[in-house]
Scaffold this motif. Structure first.
Motif, PDB file in Angstrom:
ATOM      1  N   SER A 152     -14.761 -16.457   6.984  1.00 12.93           N
ATOM      2  CA  SER A 152     -15.232 -15.094   7.213  1.00 12.93           C
ATOM      3  C   SER A 152     -14.650 -14.575   8.515  1.00 12.93           C
ATOM      4  O   SER A 152     -14.128 -15.333   9.323  1.00 12.93           O
ATOM      5  CB  SER A 152     -16.761 -15.050   7.264  1.00 12.93           C
ATOM      6  OG  SER A 152     -17.229 -15.770   8.389  1.00 12.93           O
ATOM      7  N   THR A 153     -14.756 -13.277   8.682  1.00 13.21           N
ATOM      8  CA  THR A 153     -14.329 -12.615   9.905  1.00 13.21           C
ATOM      9  C   THR A 153     -15.490 -11.771  10.399  1.00 13.21           C
ATOM     10  O   THR A 153     -16.118 -11.059   9.608  1.00 13.21           O
ATOM     11  CB  THR A 153     -13.110 -11.709   9.638  1.00 13.21           C
ATOM     12  OG1 THR A 153     -12.044 -12.506   9.113  1.00 13.21           O
ATOM     13  CG2 THR A 153     -12.653 -11.002  10.897  1.00 13.21           C
ATOM     14  N   THR A 154     -15.797 -11.843  11.688  1.00 13.12           N
ATOM     15  CA  THR A 154     -16.887 -11.057  12.265  1.00 13.12           C
ATOM     16  C   THR A 154     -16.350  -9.733  12.787  1.00 13.12           C
ATOM     17  O   THR A 154     -15.318  -9.691  13.461  1.00 13.12           O
ATOM     18  CB  THR A 154     -17.545 -11.837  13.421  1.00 13.12           C
ATOM     19  OG1 THR A 154     -18.078 -13.053  12.886  1.00 13.12           O
ATOM     20  CG2 THR A 154     -18.656 -11.042  14.071  1.00 13.12           C
ATOM     21  N   LEU A 155     -17.035  -8.657  12.456  1.00 10.05           N
ATOM     22  CA  LEU A 155     -16.734  -7.325  12.963  1.00 10.05           C
ATOM     23  C   LEU A 155     -17.891  -6.948  13.879  1.00 10.05           C
ATOM     24  O   LEU A 155     -18.991  -6.654  13.403  1.00 10.05           O
ATOM     25  CB  LEU A 155     -16.608  -6.308  11.829  1.00 10.05           C
ATOM     26  CG  LEU A 155     -15.348  -6.348  10.968  1.00 10.05           C
ATOM     27  CD1 LEU A 155     -15.218  -7.616  10.178  1.00 10.05           C
ATOM     28  CD2 LEU A 155     -15.313  -5.148  10.058  1.00 10.05           C
ATOM     29  N   ASP A 156     -17.659  -7.022  15.155  1.00 14.85           N
ATOM     30  CA  ASP A 156     -18.718  -6.800  16.136  1.00 14.85           C
ATOM     31  C   ASP A 156     -18.839  -5.301  16.412  1.00 14.85           C
ATOM     32  O   ASP A 156     -18.202  -4.771  17.320  1.00 14.85           O
ATOM     33  CB  ASP A 156     -18.416  -7.584  17.410  1.00 14.85           C
ATOM     34  CG  ASP A 156     -19.611  -7.630  18.345  1.00 14.85           C
ATOM     35  OD1 ASP A 156     -20.726  -7.287  17.910  1.00 14.85           O
ATOM     36  OD2 ASP A 156     -19.427  -8.013  19.510  1.00 14.85           O
ATOM     37  N   LEU A 157     -19.648  -4.635  15.602  1.00 16.06           N
ATOM     38  CA  LEU A 157     -19.890  -3.205  15.770  1.00 16.06           C
ATOM     39  C   LEU A 157     -21.344  -2.998  16.160  1.00 16.06           C
ATOM     40  O   LEU A 157     -22.218  -3.755  15.745  1.00 16.06           O
ATOM     41  CB  LEU A 157     -19.623  -2.448  14.461  1.00 16.06           C
ATOM     42  CG  LEU A 157     -18.183  -2.443  13.951  1.00 16.06           C
ATOM     43  CD1 LEU A 157     -18.121  -1.799  12.581  1.00 16.06           C
ATOM     44  CD2 LEU A 157     -17.273  -1.710  14.920  1.00 16.06           C
ATOM     45  N   ALA A 158     -21.595  -1.962  16.933  1.00 12.43           N
ATOM     46  CA  ALA A 158     -22.972  -1.629  17.307  1.00 12.43           C
ATOM     47  C   ALA A 158     -23.698  -1.057  16.099  1.00 12.43           C
ATOM     48  O   ALA A 158     -23.077  -0.520  15.176  1.00 12.43           O
ATOM     49  CB  ALA A 158     -22.958  -0.620  18.447  1.00 12.43           C
ATOM     50  N   ALA A 159     -25.017  -1.166  16.093  1.00  8.17           N
ATOM     51  CA  ALA A 159     -25.816  -0.553  15.041  1.00  8.17           C
ATOM     52  C   ALA A 159     -25.516   0.942  15.020  1.00  8.17           C
ATOM     53  O   ALA A 159     -25.314   1.560  16.061  1.00  8.17           O
ATOM     54  CB  ALA A 159     -27.294  -0.802  15.297  1.00  8.17           C
ATOM     55  N   GLY A 160     -25.460   1.507  13.808  1.00  2.00           N
ATOM     56  CA  GLY A 160     -25.200   2.934  13.702  1.00  2.00           C
ATOM     57  C   GLY A 160     -24.597   3.301  12.364  1.00  2.00           C
ATOM     58  O   GLY A 160     -24.601   2.519  11.413  1.00  2.00           O
ATOM     59  N   ARG A 161     -24.060   4.520  12.329  1.00  2.00           N
ATOM     60  CA  ARG A 161     -23.407   5.031  11.124  1.00  2.00           C
ATOM     61  C   ARG A 161     -21.922   5.204  11.414  1.00  2.00           C
ATOM     62  O   ARG A 161     -21.550   5.756  12.443  1.00  2.00           O
ATOM     63  CB  ARG A 161     -24.035   6.364  10.711  1.00  2.00           C
ATOM     64  CG  ARG A 161     -25.485   6.227  10.291  1.00  2.00           C
ATOM     65  CD  ARG A 161     -26.133   7.572   9.960  1.00  2.00           C
ATOM     66  NE  ARG A 161     -25.449   8.213   8.856  1.00  2.00           N
ATOM     67  CZ  ARG A 161     -24.905   9.446   8.924  1.00  2.00           C
ATOM     68  NH1 ARG A 161     -24.974  10.145  10.028  1.00  2.00           N
ATOM     69  NH2 ARG A 161     -24.306   9.962   7.864  1.00  2.00           N
ATOM     70  N   TYR A 162     -21.104   4.748  10.464  1.00  2.00           N
ATOM     71  CA  TYR A 162     -19.654   4.818  10.595  1.00  2.00           C
ATOM     72  C   TYR A 162     -19.050   5.394   9.320  1.00  2.00           C
ATOM     73  O   TYR A 162     -19.438   5.009   8.222  1.00  2.00           O
ATOM     74  CB  TYR A 162     -19.057   3.418  10.809  1.00  2.00           C
ATOM     75  CG  TYR A 162     -19.517   2.760  12.080  1.00  2.00           C
ATOM     76  CD1 TYR A 162     -18.767   2.866  13.250  1.00  2.00           C
ATOM     77  CD2 TYR A 162     -20.697   2.036  12.121  1.00  2.00           C
ATOM     78  CE1 TYR A 162     -19.189   2.268  14.422  1.00  2.00           C
ATOM     79  CE2 TYR A 162     -21.127   1.434  13.283  1.00  2.00           C
ATOM     80  CZ  TYR A 162     -20.380   1.551  14.433  1.00  2.00           C
ATOM     81  OH  TYR A 162     -20.800   0.956  15.595  1.00  2.00           O
ATOM     82  N   ARG A 163     -18.109   6.319   9.477  1.00  2.00           N
ATOM     83  CA  ARG A 163     -17.313   6.756   8.336  1.00  2.00           C
ATOM     84  C   ARG A 163     -16.104   5.832   8.302  1.00  2.00           C
ATOM     85  O   ARG A 163     -15.465   5.594   9.327  1.00  2.00           O
ATOM     86  CB  ARG A 163     -16.886   8.210   8.491  1.00  2.00           C
ATOM     87  CG  ARG A 163     -16.304   8.783   7.198  1.00  2.00           C
ATOM     88  CD  ARG A 163     -15.863  10.219   7.345  1.00  2.00           C
ATOM     89  NE  ARG A 163     -14.806  10.277   8.336  1.00  2.00           N
ATOM     90  CZ  ARG A 163     -14.829  11.038   9.426  1.00  2.00           C
ATOM     91  NH1 ARG A 163     -15.862  11.801   9.700  1.00  2.00           N
ATOM     92  NH2 ARG A 163     -13.819  11.027  10.280  1.00  2.00           N
ATOM     93  N   VAL A 164     -15.798   5.282   7.142  1.00  2.00           N
ATOM     94  CA  VAL A 164     -14.695   4.333   7.010  1.00  2.00           C
ATOM     95  C   VAL A 164     -13.510   5.069   6.400  1.00  2.00           C
ATOM     96  O   VAL A 164     -13.425   5.265   5.184  1.00  2.00           O
ATOM     97  CB  VAL A 164     -15.106   3.108   6.170  1.00  2.00           C
ATOM     98  CG1 VAL A 164     -13.979   2.090   6.156  1.00  2.00           C
ATOM     99  CG2 VAL A 164     -16.387   2.485   6.713  1.00  2.00           C
ATOM    100  N   ASP A 165     -12.608   5.525   7.273  1.00  2.00           N
ATOM    101  CA  ASP A 165     -11.423   6.271   6.862  1.00  2.00           C
ATOM    102  C   ASP A 165     -10.277   5.315   6.565  1.00  2.00           C
ATOM    103  O   ASP A 165     -10.248   4.192   7.073  1.00  2.00           O
ATOM    104  CB  ASP A 165     -11.005   7.239   7.973  1.00  2.00           C
ATOM    105  CG  ASP A 165     -12.090   8.259   8.300  1.00  2.00           C
ATOM    106  OD1 ASP A 165     -12.887   8.584   7.406  1.00  2.00           O
ATOM    107  OD2 ASP A 165     -12.123   8.732   9.450  1.00  2.00           O
ATOM    108  N   SER A 166      -9.326   5.766   5.759  1.00  2.00           N
ATOM    109  CA  SER A 166      -8.189   4.932   5.378  1.00  2.00           C
ATOM    110  C   SER A 166      -6.874   5.662   5.613  1.00  2.00           C
ATOM    111  O   SER A 166      -6.809   6.882   5.496  1.00  2.00           O
ATOM    112  CB  SER A 166      -8.271   4.554   3.899  1.00  2.00           C
ATOM    113  OG  SER A 166      -9.439   3.821   3.638  1.00  2.00           O
ATOM    114  N   ALA A 167      -5.848   4.882   5.912  1.00  2.00           N
ATOM    115  CA  ALA A 167      -4.506   5.443   6.094  1.00  2.00           C
ATOM    116  C   ALA A 167      -3.468   4.379   5.763  1.00  2.00           C
ATOM    117  O   ALA A 167      -3.750   3.181   5.815  1.00  2.00           O
ATOM    118  CB  ALA A 167      -4.315   5.918   7.541  1.00  2.00           C
TER     119      ALA A 167
END
Length: 156
Positions: free
Chosen positions: A122-137
């Protein structure tokens, strides 16, 4: 960059790992995501991100909050530099919104959440609690190199 066996990848809050049932049900829901990214809800109400599409080598660059998926490249060398150079000019497609309680874990959707760290990588994504829009490019510096990048854009 890590390979994940050709199945969809999921990104689940660490606190919700016990609720991911892998091939006992949740895996089928993950396979139904036909877009580059999609959001599903777990029984406990937690949201998870599904990275759909074809099987690709994948990595997380925490300094940019982006997941990088390699379509093709001559080598795996210098990926971070290629992405860093391409981010400022990338043409982002708005993606789904993901709510999280904090640290996320990315792993092969076929495994149970309880198998993370023992039977699966697995890979850990250390993000703070909250809301994120996941954009792609797409980042394609030349005709021999193509990456799909997903960024976590924090929303207020």
């Amino acid at each position: 960059m890590a390979g994940y066996g050709g199945r969809p990848l999921i990104v689940v809050p660490r606190t919700a790992l016990p609720h991911w049932s892998g091939t006992e049900g949740d895996y089928d829901r993950a396979c139904e995501v036909m877009d580059f990214v999609g959001v599903l809800e777990l029984p406990d109400g937690a949201e998870e991100l599904v990275l759909g599409g074809e099987p690709l080598s994948t990595a997380y660059l925490p300094e940019h909050r982006v997941v990088v998926r390699r379509h093709y490249a001559e080598s795996g060398e210098g990926v971070a530099d290629i992405i860093r150079t391409g981010l400022p000019t990338a043409e982002w497609e708005e993606g789904p919104v993901l709510s999280t309680t904090g640290e996320l874990v990315m792993f092969d959707a076929a495994y149970f959440g309880t198998e993370v760290g023992t039977l699966t990588d697995s890979t850990t994504l250390d993000l703070a609690a909250g809301r994120y829009r996941v954009d792609s490019a797409a980042i394609e510096p030349n005709n021999l190199t193509s990456f799909r990048v997903h960024r976590f854009a924090e929303l207020n």
